[in-house]
Design a protein around this motif. Structure first.
Motif, short mmCIF file in Angstrom:
data_model
loop_
_atom_site.label_atom_id
_atom_site.label_comp_id
_atom_site.label_asym_id
_atom_site.label_seq_id
_atom_site.Cartn_x
_atom_site.Cartn_y
_atom_site.Cartn_z
N GLY A 64 0.78 -1.22 0.00
CA GLY A 64 0.00 0.00 0.00
C GLY A 64 0.81 1.27 0.00
O GLY A 64 0.37 2.30 -0.53
N ARG A 91 -4.01 -1.94 -2.19
CA ARG A 91 -5.10 -1.01 -1.92
C ARG A 91 -5.93 -0.88 -3.18
O ARG A 91 -5.43 -0.47 -4.23
CB ARG A 91 -4.54 0.35 -1.50
CG ARG A 91 -4.05 0.38 -0.07
CD ARG A 91 -3.39 1.70 0.25
NE ARG A 91 -4.17 2.83 -0.24
CZ ARG A 91 -3.63 4.01 -0.55
NH1 ARG A 91 -2.33 4.19 -0.48
NH2 ARG A 91 -4.40 5.00 -0.96
N ASP A 93 -8.04 1.21 -4.00
CA ASP A 93 -8.32 2.57 -4.46
C ASP A 93 -7.11 3.26 -5.09
O ASP A 93 -7.18 4.44 -5.43
CB ASP A 93 -8.87 3.42 -3.31
CG ASP A 93 -7.94 3.47 -2.11
OD1 ASP A 93 -6.85 2.86 -2.17
OD2 ASP A 93 -8.30 4.11 -1.10
N GLN A 94 -6.00 2.53 -5.26
CA GLN A 94 -4.84 3.15 -5.89
C GLN A 94 -5.08 3.29 -7.40
O GLN A 94 -5.63 2.38 -8.03
CB GLN A 94 -3.58 2.33 -5.63
CG GLN A 94 -3.09 2.47 -4.19
CD GLN A 94 -1.78 1.74 -3.97
OE1 GLN A 94 -1.73 0.53 -4.10
NE2 GLN A 94 -0.74 2.48 -3.62
N ALA A 115 -6.80 -4.66 1.61
CA ALA A 115 -7.13 -4.09 2.91
C ALA A 115 -8.60 -3.70 2.97
O ALA A 115 -9.21 -3.73 4.03
CB ALA A 115 -6.25 -2.88 3.19
N GLU A 293 -6.65 9.61 -6.14
CA GLU A 293 -6.74 8.64 -5.05
C GLU A 293 -7.64 9.17 -3.94
O GLU A 293 -8.44 8.44 -3.36
CB GLU A 293 -5.33 8.37 -4.49
CG GLU A 293 -5.26 7.18 -3.56
CD GLU A 293 -3.83 6.79 -3.27
OE1 GLU A 293 -3.59 6.30 -2.15
OE2 GLU A 293 -2.96 6.97 -4.13
#
Length: 367
Positions: A64, A91, A93-94, A115, A293
């Motif tokens: 992450g 992650r 949402d990256q 995560a 992000e």
């Protein structure tokens, strides 16, 4: 007084692994024991991940806070240390998450850990390429959602766990999720020994995941002085706070957390903005990437803009303590189980001991 690895007798498994410990998780992950080392930023590096894998558990490399290039280097470093299966924690949402998944696929990584729940198309992308998909969740409804989307297993963390966590204790959340889904469930939050492993199996789990316990090993990259701070704490020396990045996370009552909690909202946002600048410089990220992000975090987790800005706090504060040894300035994520840990074994010693303890408990219960 703490006992480092190699100081005094250690407990090792004797004979074959009890059948009760040969769970669906072992087959799914391709490991000997149903024990998972969770992906922890600045902690779960190549050395710790490989040491866990070599000891028979599932080591998970934390990605992450790594750039794409750093992740590629770290995967190569794990490969150089072990030929056993391991996982990588991503992650969802990256901005470059799909490129990272492609990297895992090309590198032959066994498990893609998340995560937070990944989007459905990301799950499909992983599974189509043969990756085992294992998100971490903190509520039954989240487990039901990702199970319906096709994940292979879930890690269920109760409220006593470290880092970002919910409010339901493991003893209630774990059986609730086990009853709700038909995929392997890994219990997390409060586990550190063989008794806990047997207890999780009794609830219907397929294994346990541990963060704090693996942080406090000789294979962990955390500085010895920082480990001593952890080892000095009791089960009452943690705090569940929103003041670091706007969402609840459990950290040690140490370092700068008391000061952060007493700081006004305006001053916290100013500090967070400064940390965002520092993290951008440290990571080499472009502002456009960080904005994208942030927008993904806001949408995916229903955060306010102030919470998004505060999210820049966590990486810098964790880095200060865990990498730079500044326990007076940084923060240290931990589960309440920290108060039950008093030694620093190697991963091999730790896993051997847990398996031996679990086997003994099973024998005692059988008798």
């Amino acid at each position: 007084m703490t006992r480092p690895a190699g100081d005094g007798p250690t407990t090792q498994p004797s004979g074959p692994v009890p059948s009760a410990l040969q769970t669906r998780a072992c087959e799914l992950f391709g490991v000997r024991y149903p024990i998972v080392q969770t992906g922890m930023g600045y902690v779960s590096d190549a050395r710790l991940t490989a040491a866990t894998a070599n000891a028979g558990g599932l080591g998970i490399l934390s990605a992450g806070l790594l750039s794409y290039e750093e992740l590629a280097t770290a995967i190569d470093a794990v490969r150089a240390r072990t030929d056993r299966p391991f996982g990588v924690n991503l992650r969802a949402d990256q901005p470059d998450v799909e490129r990272r998944i492609d990297l895992l696929i090309s590198a032959g990584v066994r498990v893609a850990s998340f995560a937070l729940a990944p989007r459905q198309h990301l799950i499909g992308k992983c599974k189509d390429a043969g990756l085992v998909v294992v998100p971490s969740i903190g509520a039954r409804r989240h487990a039901e959602k990702v199970a319906a989307w096709g994940v292979d297993a879930v890690i269920v963390q109760g409220g006593e766990g470290g880092g970002h966590t919910g409010g339901v204790p493991t003893s209630l959340l774990l059986p609730q999720v086990v009853d709700a889904v038909d995929i392997p469930v890994i219990g997390a939050g409060g586990f550190f020994d063989g008794r806990g492993l047997v207890a999780a199996l009794a609830y219907g789990a397929a294994g346990i995941a541990m963060g704090t316990r693996f942080l406090l090993t000789t294979d962990s990259p955390v500085a010895p002085a920082v480990k001593e701070v952890y080892l000095s704490k009791t089960v009452n020396d943690t705090v569940l706070t929103r003041e670091v990045d706007g969402v609840p996370q459990r950290v040690l009552r140490a370092g700068t957390i008391d000061k952060i909690e007493k700081t006004s909202g305006t001053r916290r946002l100013i500090r967070a903005a400064g940390n965002a600048v520092a993290f951008r410089k440290l990571s080499g990220s472009r502002w456009s990437e960080m904005v994208r992000e942030g927008l993904a975090m806001k949408k995916g987790h229903e955060l306010t803009w102030s919470q998004v800005v505060m999210a820049a706090n966590a990486p810098m504060l964790y880095r200060a303590a865990l990498l730079e040894g500044r326990t007076d300035l940084g923060i240290m994520a931990t589960g309440q189980v920290v108060g039950l840990i008093d030694d620093l074994p190697s991963c091999q010693e730790l896993i051997d001991r847990i398996v031996a303890e679990a086997a003994e408990v099973l024998r005692r219960l059988g008798a």
